[in-house]
Motif scaffolding. Structure first.
Motif, PDB file in Angstrom:
ATOM      1  N   ILE A 182      25.528   2.873 -83.615  1.00  0.00           N
ATOM      2  CA  ILE A 182      24.805   1.913 -84.272  1.00  0.00           C
ATOM      3  C   ILE A 182      24.143   0.898 -83.313  1.00  0.00           C
ATOM      4  O   ILE A 182      22.989   0.581 -83.279  1.00  0.00           O
ATOM      5  N   LEU A 183      24.835   0.604 -82.259  1.00  0.00           N
ATOM      6  CA  LEU A 183      24.466  -0.416 -81.410  1.00  0.00           C
ATOM      7  C   LEU A 183      23.504   0.267 -80.355  1.00  0.00           C
ATOM      8  O   LEU A 183      22.756  -0.464 -79.858  1.00  0.00           O
ATOM      9  N   ASP A 184      23.820   1.201 -79.854  1.00  0.00           N
ATOM     10  CA  ASP A 184      22.735   2.007 -78.710  1.00  0.00           C
ATOM     11  C   ASP A 184      21.466   1.822 -79.301  1.00  0.00           C
ATOM     12  O   ASP A 184      20.578   1.312 -78.259  1.00  0.00           O
ATOM     13  N   PRO A 185      20.830   2.426 -80.247  1.00  0.00           N
ATOM     14  CA  PRO A 185      19.311   2.081 -80.447  1.00  0.00           C
ATOM     15  C   PRO A 185      18.942   0.626 -80.343  1.00  0.00           C
ATOM     16  O   PRO A 185      17.765   0.300 -80.150  1.00  0.00           O
ATOM     17  N   ILE A 186      19.711  -0.268 -81.112  1.00  0.00           N
ATOM     18  CA  ILE A 186      19.457  -1.613 -81.293  1.00  0.00           C
ATOM     19  C   ILE A 186      19.182  -2.364 -79.842  1.00  0.00           C
ATOM     20  O   ILE A 186      18.328  -2.972 -79.706  1.00  0.00           O
ATOM     21  N   LEU A 187      20.330  -2.045 -79.099  1.00  0.00           N
ATOM     22  CA  LEU A 187      20.127  -2.745 -77.675  1.00  0.00           C
ATOM     23  C   LEU A 187      19.374  -1.976 -76.818  1.00  0.00           C
ATOM     24  O   LEU A 187      18.766  -2.837 -75.816  1.00  0.00           O
ATOM     25  N   ILE A 188      19.022  -0.656 -76.720  1.00  0.00           N
ATOM     26  CA  ILE A 188      18.395  -0.122 -75.785  1.00  0.00           C
ATOM     27  C   ILE A 188      16.866  -0.429 -76.101  1.00  0.00           C
ATOM     28  O   ILE A 188      16.078  -0.714 -75.016  1.00  0.00           O
ATOM     29  N   TYR A 189      16.503   0.047 -77.308  1.00  0.00           N
ATOM     30  CA  TYR A 189      15.051   0.004 -77.726  1.00  0.00           C
ATOM     31  C   TYR A 189      14.722  -1.468 -78.691  1.00  0.00           C
ATOM     32  O   TYR A 189      13.891  -1.927 -78.237  1.00  0.00           O
ATOM     33  N   GLY A 190      15.561  -1.793 -79.470  1.00  0.00           N
ATOM     34  CA  GLY A 190      15.457  -2.819 -80.313  1.00  0.00           C
ATOM     35  C   GLY A 190      15.424  -4.415 -79.550  1.00  0.00           C
ATOM     36  O   GLY A 190      14.424  -4.987 -79.855  1.00  0.00           O
ATOM     37  N   LEU A 191      16.171  -4.300 -78.808  1.00  0.00           N
ATOM     38  CA  LEU A 191      16.234  -5.363 -77.885  1.00  0.00           C
ATOM     39  C   LEU A 191      15.682  -5.241 -76.439  1.00  0.00           C
ATOM     40  O   LEU A 191      15.600  -6.225 -75.493  1.00  0.00           O
ATOM     41  N   ILE A 200      26.336  -2.042 -72.460  1.00  0.00           N
ATOM     42  CA  ILE A 200      26.630  -3.198 -73.393  1.00  0.00           C
ATOM     43  C   ILE A 200      27.431  -2.270 -74.496  1.00  0.00           C
ATOM     44  O   ILE A 200      28.488  -2.923 -75.346  1.00  0.00           O
ATOM     45  N   ALA A 201      26.925  -1.303 -75.268  1.00  0.00           N
ATOM     46  CA  ALA A 201      27.206  -0.765 -76.472  1.00  0.00           C
ATOM     47  C   ALA A 201      28.501   0.019 -76.186  1.00  0.00           C
ATOM     48  O   ALA A 201      29.264   0.028 -77.118  1.00  0.00           O
ATOM     49  N   THR A 202      28.513   0.656 -75.066  1.00  0.00           N
ATOM     50  CA  THR A 202      30.037   1.265 -74.613  1.00  0.00           C
ATOM     51  C   THR A 202      31.030   0.223 -74.693  1.00  0.00           C
ATOM     52  O   THR A 202      31.990   0.554 -75.388  1.00  0.00           O
ATOM     53  N   ILE A 203      30.725  -0.773 -74.038  1.00  0.00           N
ATOM     54  CA  ILE A 203      31.738  -1.776 -73.642  1.00  0.00           C
ATOM     55  C   ILE A 203      32.352  -2.581 -74.820  1.00  0.00           C
ATOM     56  O   ILE A 203      33.406  -2.598 -75.132  1.00  0.00           O
TER      57      ILE A 203
END
Length: 457
Positions: A182-191, A200-203
């Protein structure tokens, strides 16, 4: 409230060997497949950023393997030592060993956080990563700042495996993987955080899993975690480290192997070769998970039977684990070979990485040979870990990674001029030879134990 009676997991460990391997291996396979999705999913999302971004993750990977290796080493040490105490029906020492493991987790996480953050840039510069240096630093600094969560989760999983409790590890890994997805696309591309977002998503995912595992330690487990009963013993620390350090060193060898292959690939095919290896190897690592999961199960079962002096069962455990791993591997070989072009698209879907498709397809179709030999190697190495002979597995890992694979890769790629294709065949050849040696050595070790038991009678 901790349960001091034997749990179903403990009863399974000491039950019929084949049933024990099968019952514990299936949920372990599910759990480890889920856990492997962390870096696999990261690489898929990062691949959309281009060759350089994917290569930057690959350059950091050797250092990540070091911390992951020693973290898994603590988990393997916990599984081996505690399962032997459980097999010997010495719960008091099993509980005390579990507390020693938690202490080692804290020490190891502090060491890795300080060391990796300090040496990250010098190591990357020594690897001559070129234009990928800034992206590699962005990814690595965040990843290693969360070292505690990497170490804690791996060690905690080892504690649960030691008592045959693989359900909780499955649930925890599933929770973490879903959160990471869930976090990967949000943080990598969304933000628009790029490779920073992947780290950040992994940690963040591992931090949430750590909280869940900590909560379970305080609820229903066979092992007790009351520091009022803690009594430090050098003997227990040495027992844990006798497995942890060799296991961690094996991952250090893998890190050195990865770094060496990256340098060979840079010399014969540039960033494209490194990106191909990093993307393709993520899939190979995922496909190998069932065999590795079965091997991790073998550590606990072999340890419990060794502690109970049921040496004859070790041969049954090894043979059945190899058979089960082999059957699964055959299906995976066929699947990967047929669908390699489609699979390669996972790492070549973006306009900046489309040229990787053919290269990754070739990589996948060559390395399927790797899967055929691994079932003979990893379960055999796990026998050594289960009975406390970590040095044996260390020797095998050294020969396989730093001698055979690098030697074959260099000769085929550079000396014979086969380029990156030679590297792929070198990986397969080195692994095959290492697996054969580990299989034969484990067989000989088990025969000696059985013979010793008969003489002792």
């Amino acid at each position: 409230m901790t349960n001091n009676a034997k749990t179903k997991g403990v009863e399974t460990l000491l039950g019929e060997p084949k049933q024990a391997v099968f019952k514990l291996a299936i949920p372990m396979i599910i759990a480890m497949v889920i856990n492997s999705l962390y870096t696999f999913i990261d690489s898929i999302w990062v691949a959309g950023l281009g060759d350089c971004a994917l290569a930057s993750v690959g350059f950091v990977n050797p250092l990540y393997l070091i911390i992951l290796g020693f973290s898994n080493g603590i988990g393997a040490g916990a599984t081996s030592v505690i399962s032997r105490y459980i097999g010997a029906e010495d719960k008091k020492e099993a509980d005390n060993a579990a507390l020693h493991v938690l202490l080692l987790i804290v020490i190891l996480s502090i060491f890795f956080t300080i060391t990796l953050l300090y040496f990250l840039k010098p190591v990357l510069l020594a690897m001559d990563v070129g234009k990928a240096i800034d992206l590699s630093l962005s990814y690595g600094n965040i990843l290693f700042a969360g070292s505690f969560f990497i170490v804690f989760t791996s060690g905690a999983y080892g504690l649960f495996r030691a008592e045959g409790n693989v359900k909780k590890t499955t649930y925890a890994m599933l929770f973490g993987a879903i959160l990471n997805i869930i976090l990967d696309p949000i943080l990598i591309y969304g933000l628009n955080l790029g490779v920073k977002g992947a780290a950040i998503a992994t940690i963040t995912s591992l931090a949430c899993v750590s909280l869940l595992l900590f909560y379970w330690f305080k609820s229903d487990t066979y092992l007790s975690f009351d520091f009022k009963d803690f009594k430090y013993k050098n003997k227990i620390t040495k027992q844990i480290l006798s497995i942890s350090l060799p296991n961690g060193s094996e991952f250090l060898f893998m890190a050195l192997l990865s770094a060496s292959l990256n340098m060979i690939l840079m010399s014969v095919s540039g960033v494209n070769g490194v990106a191909t290896y990093n993307g393709g190897w993520k899939l190979v690592s995922l496909v190998l998970v069932p065999t590795i999961a079965i091997g991790n199960t073998v550590i606990a079962i072999a340890g419990a039977n060794y502690g109970a002096k049921k040496y004859e069962n070790l041969a049954i455990i090894q043979n059945y684990a190899i058979k089960l791993s082999g059957i699964i591997s055959i299906f995976l070989v066929i699947f990967v070979f047929i669908f390699a072009p489609q699979i390669s698209y996972l790492f070549a879907y973006g306009p900046n990485s489309a040229d990787l498709s053919a290269s990754i397809t070739e990589f996948l179709r060559i390395t399927v040979l790797y899967y055929i030999f691994v079932p003979f190697g990893f379960p055999s190495i796990s026998i050594f870990r289960g009975i406390g002979k970590g040095l044996n597995s260390l020797v095998i890992a050294f020969l396989r990674a730093l001698v055979f694979q690098i030697m074959f890769a260099y000769v085929l790629a550079v000396v014979l001029g086969l380029g990156k294709t030679g590297v792929w065949y070198g990986i397969v050849a080195g692994s095959a030879l290492g697996s054969i040696i580990s299989f034969i050595w484990a067989k000989m070790t088990i025969k000696r134990l059985i013979k010793y038991k008969k003489v002792a009678k």
